[in-house]
Design an enzyme around this catalytic site. Sequence first.
Site, PDB file in Angstrom:
ATOM      1  N   LYS A 187      -6.851   3.409  -3.157  1.00 29.92           N
ATOM      2  CA  LYS A 187      -7.258   3.365  -1.756  1.00 29.92           C
ATOM      3  C   LYS A 187      -7.536   4.784  -1.274  1.00 29.92           C
ATOM      4  CE  LYS A 187      -5.219   2.019   2.736  1.00 29.92           C
ATOM      5  NZ  LYS A 187      -4.073   1.318   3.362  1.00 29.92           N
ATOM      6  N   LYS A 189     -10.027   0.182  -2.400  1.00 31.04           N
ATOM      7  CA  LYS A 189      -9.890  -0.084  -0.969  1.00 31.04           C
ATOM      8  C   LYS A 189     -10.364   1.143  -0.207  1.00 31.04           C
ATOM      9  CE  LYS A 189      -6.682  -1.369   2.739  1.00 31.04           C
ATOM     10  NZ  LYS A 189      -5.339  -1.896   3.087  1.00 31.04           N
ATOM     11  N   ASP A 240       0.857  -1.179   0.000  1.00 33.22           N
ATOM     12  CA  ASP A 240       0.000   0.000   0.000  1.00 33.22           C
ATOM     13  C   ASP A 240       0.901   1.239   0.000  1.00 33.22           C
ATOM     14  OD1 ASP A 240      -1.804  -2.064   0.441  1.00 33.22           O
ATOM     15  OD2 ASP A 240      -3.014  -0.913   1.864  1.00 33.22           O
TER      16      ASP A 240
END
Length: 245
Positions: free
Chosen positions: A162, A194, A99
């Site tokens: 995300k 996400k 991430d």
Amino acid sequence: MTATTDATVAARALPLLDLTDLGEASTEAAVAALCRDALGGPVAAVCVWPRFVPACRQALGGSAVRIATVVNFPDGGEDVEATVAETRAALRDGAEEVDLVLPYHALMRGEEATARAMIEAVRAACGPACLKVILETGTLAEPAMIAAASRLALDSGADFIKTSTGKSPVSATPEAAAIMLAAIRDSGQPAGLKVSGGLRRVADAATYLALADRLMGPDWASPATMRLGASSLYGALKAAQAVAA
């Protein structure tokens, strides 16, 4: 929502969880507990600081739970070389998903090339590993900026986009998630969303699942296309299942 509805949401949401511990005071014991919860979920992944990846690898080895970690986190800096080195080290230690925080300050200054260079370099370092790019939508704030960041990340090789680090004053919002989903849909790429930051209640999970159903279709949300990044949400979802049992 009724207990039956809560249980239905929980059944859909639990497999999408990235069970997360990115607290400043996180410990090996806390991460071990996180891994035990993950195995009892079942959930999609755990997401931890890079230093805890080896412990997760030992605890989760042989299971279907994936190991995610964060790089360039949480500030979204612009040192590509350092972030690539951080990525490679995490992958060597056993991370399967990365991430990455987008250099969102650079993007807000109009320096798109700086942000693109970071994503492309980390994408190359990741190889087949899953790359999620954190946009920090609460700071980007403006819909046009969130849409531009979404397109940039997708064009540069993100497997997921995300919402948030969970460290900013404003984290995930349905409005930002809708913009991101539209960018994924319009890109034609098999990318995912996400949602992270501030998800605590079954109703929060229900909101984002309903949004995905509306914009992407009722069969779209799966661990390959949608994740919910949370820790406290896990307890709420398990409790909803227990009440309905």
